[in-house]
Every structure is written in C-alpha cells, then in structure tokens.
Design an enzyme around this catalytic site. Structure first.
Site, short mmCIF file in Angstrom:
data_model
loop_
_atom_site.label_atom_id
_atom_site.label_comp_id
_atom_site.label_asym_id
_atom_site.label_seq_id
_atom_site.Cartn_x
_atom_site.Cartn_y
_atom_site.Cartn_z
N ARG A 99 0.84 -1.18 0.00
CA ARG A 99 0.00 0.00 0.00
C ARG A 99 0.89 1.25 0.00
NH1 ARG A 99 -5.08 1.62 -1.27
NH2 ARG A 99 -6.15 2.76 0.38
N THR A 375 -9.63 0.52 -9.32
CA THR A 375 -8.83 -0.59 -8.79
C THR A 375 -8.97 -1.79 -9.74
OG1 THR A 375 -9.21 0.16 -6.54
CG2 THR A 375 -8.50 -2.11 -6.74
N GLU A 414 -3.99 8.11 -3.93
CA GLU A 414 -4.36 7.32 -2.76
C GLU A 414 -4.45 8.13 -1.48
OE1 GLU A 414 -5.94 3.97 -3.16
OE2 GLU A 414 -4.15 3.98 -4.40
N SER A 446 -7.59 0.87 3.27
CA SER A 446 -8.06 0.35 1.98
C SER A 446 -9.22 -0.61 2.18
CB SER A 446 -6.91 -0.39 1.30
OG SER A 446 -7.37 -1.07 0.15
N SER A 447 -9.97 -0.83 1.10
CA SER A 447 -11.03 -1.85 1.12
C SER A 447 -10.67 -3.07 0.30
CB SER A 447 -12.33 -1.26 0.56
OG SER A 447 -12.76 -0.20 1.35
N1 GLY Z 1 -8.54 2.96 -3.26
C1 GLY Z 1 -9.41 1.90 -3.06
C2 GLY Z 1 -9.02 1.00 -1.96
O1 GLY Z 1 -7.86 0.96 -1.62
O2 GLY Z 1 -9.83 0.31 -1.42
#
Ligand code: GLY
Length: 568
Positions: A99, A375, A414, A446-447
């Site tokens: 990330r 994504t 991000e 994040s998801s």
């Molecule tokens: N930017 C979408 C996520 O990281 O979930």
C-alpha cells in the site's frame, strides 16, 4: 501441442463431471494446469505464458501485474499500490502489503483551507494527492521470496507491450474521450494518452508507450532500485518539485513493502485467508461471514427479501466497525482484529438483527469518506496448486490523472483514502476519526480484499474485485453464491449484487437486480432502497479448483470491458 492434446483428452474424460455442476447458462473457462484471470485478456495471456514456461503463481502474478500497467492503465499500475495474498502449493499462506504511504512532508491538515474546510478535489486530483507508490517494491519483494523464474523474464513482456504497442480497445478509446477535459490540465498525461496532434487512438490502432517502456527496462534491469533509486526516482522527484508535489527521493528510497500474516476465518466448510490491515476488507469480510453463518441462507431463498435483508443488516454492522476501528497497523498497534473476526462477536451482532425491521445506522458514531470505485484484481492458480490473489490500485480510475513526466506512468491519488478533516464527521460520508488520519509515512486505509479459500485442506477458490468499499461486499456475495447457492464461478461472479455500507444508510442494488415485489417487501421492512442506474458493482476475477477433478475453472466478470481468462 502436447499440453493441448492432454487438455482436450482430460476435458473429454471429465465432461460428465463438468456437466454435473449446475451451470444454468453461465459457463466458466476450464484449464487443466494453470490459469490467470485479469481485467485485460492480453495481460492474462502474459501470465499464462509465464506459467507455461515453468513459473509459479507469484511469477505469473508479477508478470500479469506489469502487463496490466501497460494494457489497463486506469488501474493496472506501477505508480500505485496494493496487496497480495499468496498460498503456496503446500498450503502455506502469507500476504504482501505494498500500500502507498503518506510522504514525509504530509500532515493531517494538508487538504484544508484556512477555515479548516476540505478544499474540493485537492486530495483526489493532481500531485498533492499522490501517495508514495508501493507496487514495484511489493512485486519485487514477493518475487524475491517466493518467485521461481528470473525477475527480468517477468518484466520483459510488459516492456515489449509498451515498446511495440497494443491495439486500443473500445474501452480505452472511450475512456480517453471521457477524460479529455480533466486530462487537458496535465500536459504529461495528454502526451501519453493522445496522438501528437491530440487526436484519439481509435479502436484497433496501435498505442505505443515509449517512456513507460524505458521505465520498465530500468525496473527489469535493476529490480526495485530501477524505480526507487536512480533515474526513475530522480525524474519523479524533480517533476514533483517543479509542480508543487511533495514526494522526494528520500520518500522513494525509504519505501518498504511488508509481508504480513493473513486474516483467517472459516465459513461453513471453507477456510478463508484474506488481507489484514491496512486493508479493512479482510476483517470486514470475515466478520460478515461469521454473522451470516448463523442463517440458513439457502432456505431463505436466493435474492428473497429476507435474504437481502439479512445481507444488508450484516453489511451495515461490519461497515460501522470498519469506520470506527480501522487504520494502518504500524500506527495503530491495538486494532481489535481478533475480536472483530471472532465467532463470539458475530453471535452478539447477529442477535441485534431482527427479521422484520431494518435497523438505523447511527450517524452519531463515525461517518466515512468517499472512496473511488476503480482498482483492479487478478487471480492466478499454477500447475502445482499455488495461488495468488492480487488487488492493486491507483485509487480512482487513472489515479491523480497525472502521468509522471518522462516516465510514462500514472500516479495514484491514494492520499484521498485518508480521513481528510481531523475530528470532523458528517453523515454525508466524511470521517474524522483518528486511526486513519494522515501522518508522514503512514499507509491509508483500503477496502481491497484479495482472498483465497481452502476446502478440505486443498486450494478451492481465488477471488477479488475492484470498486472501493463495494469490493468487500462483492467478494462476500461471490463467496455466498458459491458456498450457499452452489453456483459455479461464472454464475457467482455474474449474479447481480447489492451494497450497504452503513453510511449513507442506503441499500444499493444493481440495475435489474431486484424484482419490484422484492423491492416492495424491503421497503416495508424499512430499507432505503436505491436502484443504481448501472449494473457495474465491481468486476470480480475468480478461479475455482473443482474438488473432484482438479480442473481450474475461471471467469472474468462481464462487467469488465477488456477482462479475460487465460489457461492451459
Ligand atoms: N482505493 C481503493 C481501496 O484501496 O480500497
């Protein structure tokens, strides 16, 4: 040729087994040895060829991810970040967190005006929205530890795609048309995405990316250092400095990916391995599966009002916990992951669900910020049974919208996944809670939910999806469709989906997803239902290894314009 004849023979022999699995019109692709599914058929084929050359799942995932950075630049990337869940062929599971991080010069109030209000779009478009990219470091680290083929062999196909060009797809052409107004603000983006005279690459025309090819060649030759040091790092830092960005060579040099233990759970007869924080996805997924385990979902009836009710009440509860607790584990050492993923906690939450009435989302707790719906996800299974579930992102489609000058790749936005206004929480979706506030070097929440399932100790399913917060609910529903409703992977991915995220208190469903009488029953229960004007909740990419035969069955979501399965 040998492989092909063997595959055909095996398929003929196993046809009765395949035919016995309910298909109902949606039929997966089958392969005997290995398979790659991604948002770009060209990239899936790159990964498949690496498998054929003896590469393992990590090798194929790395090659596919680099190829996607050329063929699907809306989300495939080297300028963003993501997560890998890897299960080796002996069943050991680990994860890689690559990330993005907040730059060292970032601070919690960097997107606010002098009145303390969020400056519109500043955390989503342009160079201030860029987090320190993690993709190259993550792919490199995963390969260094678990890869088999030489690194250069895995980057080479992407170099060739960028150098020789790819045929422009209809989707890429349409995106270039739709984005023109935004991209006109950024000359470096215009230079890459349009012809010299600023006209469009039309479908079928060859699109070459020579600057990206040069960057990829440095990564091919120097590995991680080809991105985080030397020419690439210096050019990126100089571009930032000249345009009020804040990422420096020090930020790039210091960036580290992290190998982390997966979040684990069980759901009926499957074992679940998924992503820990800074993803909120894995924890929320296991929490929801634990709650739902207490219902006979099949008996409720697929897509019945009661079924949708139970699902959305479960989602509401997991997303409330997500908002309250989640953030970067390196900055929040006491995240209550064990509690949130325990069966006892799920049983307590289950008791708060009543069948007749939707509960209200308590907006006095914490709201949530906007998250992009872009994504991309890829799934790989290799010949030995090793598997990779990889989701990575630029945040929104094309991230910050800015191509790094002279380097040819899009930079993420991000930083928009952090809570932008400390202490200020609103029901429209802004959150100000502490765990996900900006700090230098911190990873944003994040998801993304790359996930691998095991059944009877064997690899069963590899799944993931794009779509911001909808990712978690998309992955959940594909799993339920397979485990509870006996769908094959193609049916499970195609089926219409719903989404509830606690706040705003709204039960979204895809266009044509619920019948009018089901909608009516949900309204009577008190749900605030909302039919989307599209049927595009994420595009899942999944593989199931059929237990009886060992065949790999895969499907690329038809919601994905350019997606495809490649197997052998
Ligand atoms: N930017 C979408 C996520 O990281 O979930």
């Amino acid at each position: 040729m040998k492989h092909r004849i063997a595959s055909i023979l095996l398929l003929v022999l196993l046809l009765p087994l395949v035919a016995l699995t309910p298909t109902g019109g949606r039929i997966p692709s089958y392969a005997q040895h290995g398979m790659v599914v991604s948002a770009s058929t060209i990239a899936s084929e790159v990964g498949r060829d690496i498998l054929k050359k003896g590469g393992n799942a990590i090798d194929a995932a790395v090659a596919t991810a680099f190829a996607l950075a050329v063929t699907w630049p809306a989300a495939g990337n080297i300028g963003g970040g993501g997560f890998i869940v890897y299960r080796d062929h002996q069943g050991k599971v680990t994860t890689f967190d690559f990330r993005e991080k907040a730059p060292l010069a970032a601070n919690a109030k960097m997107y606010l005006n002098e009145k303390g209000e969020l400056i519109d779009e500043l955390n989503h478009t342009g160079l201030l929205s860029v987090g320190v990219p993690g993709t190259v470091a993550g792919l490199y680290q995963a390969h260094a530890k678990y890869g088999k083929l030489p690194w250069a062999k895995l980057v080479q196909p992407a170099v060739e795609l960028a150098d020789k060009g790819i045929p422009i797809s209809y989707a890429l052409n349409q995106q270039a048309k739709n984005m023109r107004k935004t991209w006109e603000q950024f000359p470096s983006t215009m230079a890459v995405m349009y012809k010299g005279d600023k006209s469009y690459y039309e479908p079928g025309e060859t699109w070459k990316q020579p600057e990206l090819a040069k960057t990829l060649k440095r990564i091919k030759k120097n590995g991680r250092d080809g991105f985080y040091k030397g020419e690439t790092a210096e050019k990126l830092a100089a571009f930032m400095k000249a345009n009020n960005g804040i990422i420096t060579t020090q930020d790039l040099e210091q960036y580290q990916a992290v190998e982390r233990k997966p979040v684990e759970g069980t759901y009926r007869n499957v074992k679940v391995f998924t992503m820990p924080p800074p993803s909120s996805g894995g924890t929320a997924l296991v929490e929801m599966l634990n709650i739902l385990e207490g219902y006979d979902l099949k008996a409720l009836g697929y897509k019945s009002a009661d079924y949708i009710h139970v699902l959305s009440e479960t989602m509401r509860r997991a997303f409330a916990d997500r908002a309250e607790h989640m953030g970067d584990p390196d900055f929040n050492p006491d995240l209550p992951i064990a509690k949130l993923t325990s069966k006892e906690y799920a049983a307590r939450l289950r008791k708060t669900i009543t069948m007749d009435l939707a509960s209200a989302s308590d907006s006095s707790r914490y709201g949530q910020l906007y998250e992009g719906t872009s994504t991309t996800h890829l799934s790989v299974v290799d010949e030995q049974g090793g598997a990779v579930s990889l989701t990575y992102t630029l945040e929104r489609s094309y991230g910050s919208q800015v191509v790094a000058e002279g380097l040819g790749f899009f930079l993420n936005d991000e930083m928009g996944d952090f809570n932008p206004v400390p202490g200020v929480t609103r029901t429209d979706g802004l959150i100000g809670s502490e765990p996900n506030q900006i700090k230098p070097g911190k990873r944003m929440l994040s998801s993304m939910t790359p996930t691998i399932l095991e059944k009877d100790g064997k690899l069963f399913m590899v799944i993931g999806a794009p779509g911001g917060r909808t990712i978690i609910n998309t992955v959940l529903q594909v799993i339920l469709n397979v485990v509870d409703h006996d769908m094959n992977i193609a049916q499970a991915i195609e089926a219409p989906r719903i989404h509830h995220q606690w706040l705003p208190d709204r039960l979204n469903f895809e266009l044509y997803g619920l019948s009018p009488d089901t909608q009516e029953k949900l309204k009577i229960k008190g749900h605030n239902i909302n039919e989307l004007n599209h049927n595009m909740q994420g595009n899942a990419m999944g593989i199931i290894v059929i237990p009886q035969s060992g065949l790999r069955s895969g499907a690329a979501d038809s919601r994905s314009a350019d997606g495809g399965v490649a197997g052998y």
